[in-house]
Design an enzyme around this catalytic site. Structure first.
Site, short mmCIF file in Angstrom:
data_model
loop_
_atom_site.label_atom_id
_atom_site.label_comp_id
_atom_site.label_asym_id
_atom_site.label_seq_id
_atom_site.Cartn_x
_atom_site.Cartn_y
_atom_site.Cartn_z
N TYR A 221 0.94 -1.03 -0.08
CA TYR A 221 -0.01 0.06 -0.15
C TYR A 221 0.66 1.19 0.00
CZ TYR A 221 0.95 0.47 5.03
OH TYR A 221 1.70 0.52 6.29
N CYS A 222 0.19 2.51 -0.33
CA CYS A 222 1.15 3.57 -0.47
C CYS A 222 -0.18 4.81 -0.36
CB CYS A 222 1.78 3.88 -1.60
SG CYS A 222 0.98 3.59 -3.21
N THR A 223 0.30 5.99 -0.41
CA THR A 223 -0.63 7.18 -0.04
C THR A 223 -1.85 7.04 -0.90
OG1 THR A 223 1.20 8.40 0.78
CG2 THR A 223 -1.00 9.43 0.03
N ILE B 107 -4.11 4.54 1.00
CA ILE B 107 -4.64 4.86 2.19
C ILE B 107 -5.68 5.92 2.05
CG2 ILE B 107 -3.90 5.62 4.61
CD1 ILE B 107 -0.69 4.96 3.30
#
Length: 319
Positions: A178-180, A207
């Protein structure tokens, strides 16, 4: 009357011919709308965060949707009290995301399975799953999914080598990343598949999307989400707030980021206002005594005041 502002976060992998010319034209369009923000343009697509009034951001989304290349672009929208940026930048780069690969990954051809927030949450609870944070260390330190692995990296391009050095511990597991907003995971998850990982999933929309899901409500997220604008930190978990950030100087719970006062260092670190003052806004003694210490200049401290603080600090550290 207060003005309502919004922040838009988005990306789109799509071929853009003559990206440099597009970037120049797009900058003019954004300025004409009165937007502020930061946009990267590459031959492989576009990635941006812009802020403005509701009217300005609506106009921008319409502008983008009227371009056939961006009709499917998903905008993550945050309400804000003020503009999140001071200026408007649109810059051309060779690639949107740099993994420092000899043979780059095209997410339009190879990427991990997309998981919506509910699917991602359920997958995290499986004991045969490992969750790898695809962001930088300072982003992780402010907030992350419970139980996620923190790669020892300072920048995204170091991630492939870290995976190669540690792959034995999760090669046979289901790997989630996952990332921003999702853009980094598009490439990273594709690279994991190419490296031979059998079951790779990514949080679709990142996220930012997970925190707004009405059912999941940011569950299993601890801390806050780091963002690259003046807000710095954005809450994600709507059920509980667990502080995971730790003050650089004393290890106490903290969610306030500053940059080291030494412009040659500029390390991002968590620090309370009290500790920022006590340590002259710098991460180390070498940075505290640097002739260009920005904290000292900003607070117009005399040499005598600096020496007095350094003496008190030395005494405190020795006790």
């Amino acid at each position: 009357m207060t003005q309502d502002y919004r922040v838009l976060l988005y990306y789109q992998y799509v071929p853009i011919e003559d990206g440099e010319s597009f970037a120049q034209k797009h900058l003019s369009d954004c300025k004409a709308l009165g937007l502020k923000g930061r946009i990267l343009v590459a031959d492989e697509g576009i990635n941006g965060t812009v802020s403005g009034t509701v009217e300005q951001t609506n106009a921008y989304m319409s502008l983008m949707k009227n371009d056939s290349r961006f009709t499917s672009t998903i905008f993550k929208i945050d309400e804000a009290k003020q503009n999140a940026f001071k200026k408007m930048h649109v810059r051309y780069r060779p690639e949107l995301v740099n993994l420092s690969l000899e043979d780059d990954v095209n997410p339009l051809e190879l990427t991990g399975a997309y998981l919506d927030p509910k699917e991602f949450r359920e997958a995290m609870l499986d004991e045969n799953t490992v969750v790898i944070d695809a962001r930088n260390d300072y982003e992780f330190d402010l907030g992350h999914f419970r139980g996620a692995i923190r790669p020892e990296i300072r920048s995204f391009r170091e991630l492939p080598q870290w995976i190669r050095d540690n792959k034995e511990q999760f090669m046979e597991k289901r790997v989630l990343t996952y990332c921003t907003g999702g853009i980094r995971c598009e490439k990273f998850s594709g690279w994991l598949v190419r490296e031979g990982f059998k079951d790779v999933g990514q949080l679709h929309g990142g996220i930012a999307t997970y925190g707004k899901d009405p059912e999941v409500q940011g569950d299993l997220w601890d801390g806050q989400m780091y963002v690259f604008d003046s807000r710095i930190a954005v809450p994600i978990n709507q059920k509980e707030h667990v502080i995971v950030g730790r003050d650089w100087f004393d290890g106490s719970p903290c969610e306030r980021y500053i940059n080291c006062g030494n412009p040659e260092c500029n390390r991002q670190m968590l620090a309370s206002k009290e500790n920022e003052a006590k340590y002259l806004g710098a991460c180390s003694h070498e940075c505290r005594v640097h002739p260009d210490n920005r904290y000292i200049k900003a607070h117009q401290l005399s040499n005598q005041e600096v020496q007095e603080r350094l003496a008190l600090l030395e005494k405190d550290l020795a006790s």
